[in-house]
Design an enzyme around this catalytic site. Structure first.
Site, PDB file in Angstrom:
ATOM      1  N   CYS A  85       0.329 -19.008  -9.342  1.00 36.37           N
ATOM      2  CA  CYS A  85      -0.506 -17.941  -8.792  1.00 36.37           C
ATOM      3  C   CYS A  85       0.088 -17.325  -7.516  1.00 36.37           C
ATOM      4  CB  CYS A  85      -1.914 -18.413  -8.490  1.00 36.37           C
ATOM      5  SG  CYS A  85      -2.776 -19.083  -9.922  1.00 36.37           S
TER       6      CYS A  85
ATOM      7  N   ALA B 256      -3.280 -19.118 -15.275  1.00 39.19           N
ATOM      8  CA  ALA B 256      -4.479 -19.847 -15.680  1.00 39.19           C
ATOM      9  C   ALA B 256      -4.136 -21.296 -16.000  1.00 39.19           C
ATOM     10  CB  ALA B 256      -5.115 -19.177 -16.896  1.00 39.19           C
TER      11      ALA B 256
ATOM     12  N   GLU C  74      -4.518 -25.915  -6.437  1.00 40.93           N
ATOM     13  CA  GLU C  74      -5.387 -26.780  -7.242  1.00 40.93           C
ATOM     14  C   GLU C  74      -6.142 -27.731  -6.321  1.00 40.93           C
ATOM     15  OE1 GLU C  74      -5.208 -29.993 -10.950  1.00 40.93           O
ATOM     16  OE2 GLU C  74      -3.406 -28.897 -10.360  1.00 40.93           O
TER      17      GLU C  74
ATOM     18  N   ASP D 223     -11.592 -24.470 -10.378  1.00 40.76           N
ATOM     19  CA  ASP D 223     -11.707 -25.010  -9.024  1.00 40.76           C
ATOM     20  C   ASP D 223     -11.876 -23.901  -7.996  1.00 40.76           C
ATOM     21  OD1 ASP D 223      -9.124 -24.166  -9.526  1.00 40.76           O
ATOM     22  OD2 ASP D 223      -8.157 -25.723  -8.360  1.00 40.76           O
TER      23      ASP D 223
END
Length: 273
Positions: free
Chosen positions: A2, A56, A82, A107
């Site tokens: 990401c 994702a 994460e 999350d």
């Protein structure tokens, strides 16, 4: 992996800027970090924009897409990383009396709910993981940047033409109007001496790394008048010092056993049997 990027424009700035386009271009420079989805949130009145490139992992549905807004509508986040204990945090929130109507299993949604309920600093003390995020507070008109305890996830920030800018990688800043690639001489010296640019500095002048274990608060308004001073929320030096003061340093055997248990615990959190 990401990627995140964004900016706040000073209220004094009269530069005509398309928030959607510029934020999208900043994110496009780091699209390799997240090819699964992308998104932009901006407010023309408050002169703030945030963009996101998604990889994702935990929730593959659109419920995990970002930028994501909190249940109360107060907070908007772009987040890379994460949170290992996010399922436990969901339970803790419910046990604490926070009524959450979960939309998905990401999350990101857990992190937003924590901040919605506990605030920034208390949430940072509770979460375990690797992360870098930017979150906008609609109530107090502030932007917060935060980075995990050991700096596993990257996050850069600085000023460009009276705009506060941030991104996961410095290449995003090259897509911001007026960015000048001025080399920081001290950082260059360190790079050739140590083969790395250490601490909070960056190879470009005026751009900095957010230190590990810190968060930064930025007020909307007069950007150029602010002193951007990261605030420490965790430090391994302070942790070690506190043990030394209490004379409770564990033995090598205890350290090894505790480390083993912590690794097993985190692996089971991520990959339950």
């Amino acid at each position: 992996m990401c990627g995140i990027a964004g900016f706040i424009q000073s209220q004094r700035s009269n530069i005509n800027i398309n928030y959607n386009v510029v934020a999208s271009e900043m994110a496009r420079a780091i699209q390799h970090r997240g090819p699964d989805n992308k998104g932009v949130w901006f407010d023309n009145v408050l002169k703030v924009a945030m963009a996101y490139q998604r990889l994702a992992v935990l929730d593959l549905t659109e419920n995990g897409n970002q930028p994501m807004k909190s249940q109360s509508g107060r907070w908007i986040i772009v987040y890379n990383g994460e949170i290992y204990n996010h399922l436990q945090l969901r339970k803790d929130l419910v046990d604490a009396g926070f009524k959450v109507a979960w939309k998905g299993f990401s999350d990101t949604e857990t992190l937003l709910a924590c901040i919605d309920f506990w605030g920034i600093e208390k949430s940072l003390s509770k979460i375990t993981g690797m992360f870098a995020f930017a979150i906008w507070d609609n109530k107090n008109k502030k932007l917060y940047l935060a980075r995990d305890r050991f700096g596993e996830k990257p996050l850069y920030y600085g000023l460009i033409n009276n705009h506060f800018v941030f991104a996961s990688e410095i290449k995003s800043f090259k897509n911001f109007p007026g960015f000048k690639k001025k080399i920081d001489s001290e950082s260059l010296h360190d790079y050739f001496s140590l083969n790395v640019v250490p601490n909070h500095r960056c190879i470009y002048k005026g751009i900095f790394k957010l230190p590990a274990g810190t968060f930064l608060q930025v007020h909307s308004g007069l950007i150029e008048n602010q002193n951007f001073q990261p605030k420490e929320y965790w430090s391994i030096k302070k942790l070690i010092t506190s043990h030394e003061d209490n004379q409770t340093l564990p033995s090598e055997y205890e350290i090894n056993k505790t480390t083993e248990k912590l690794i097993e615990k985190q692996v089971l959190l991520d990959f339950p049997v």
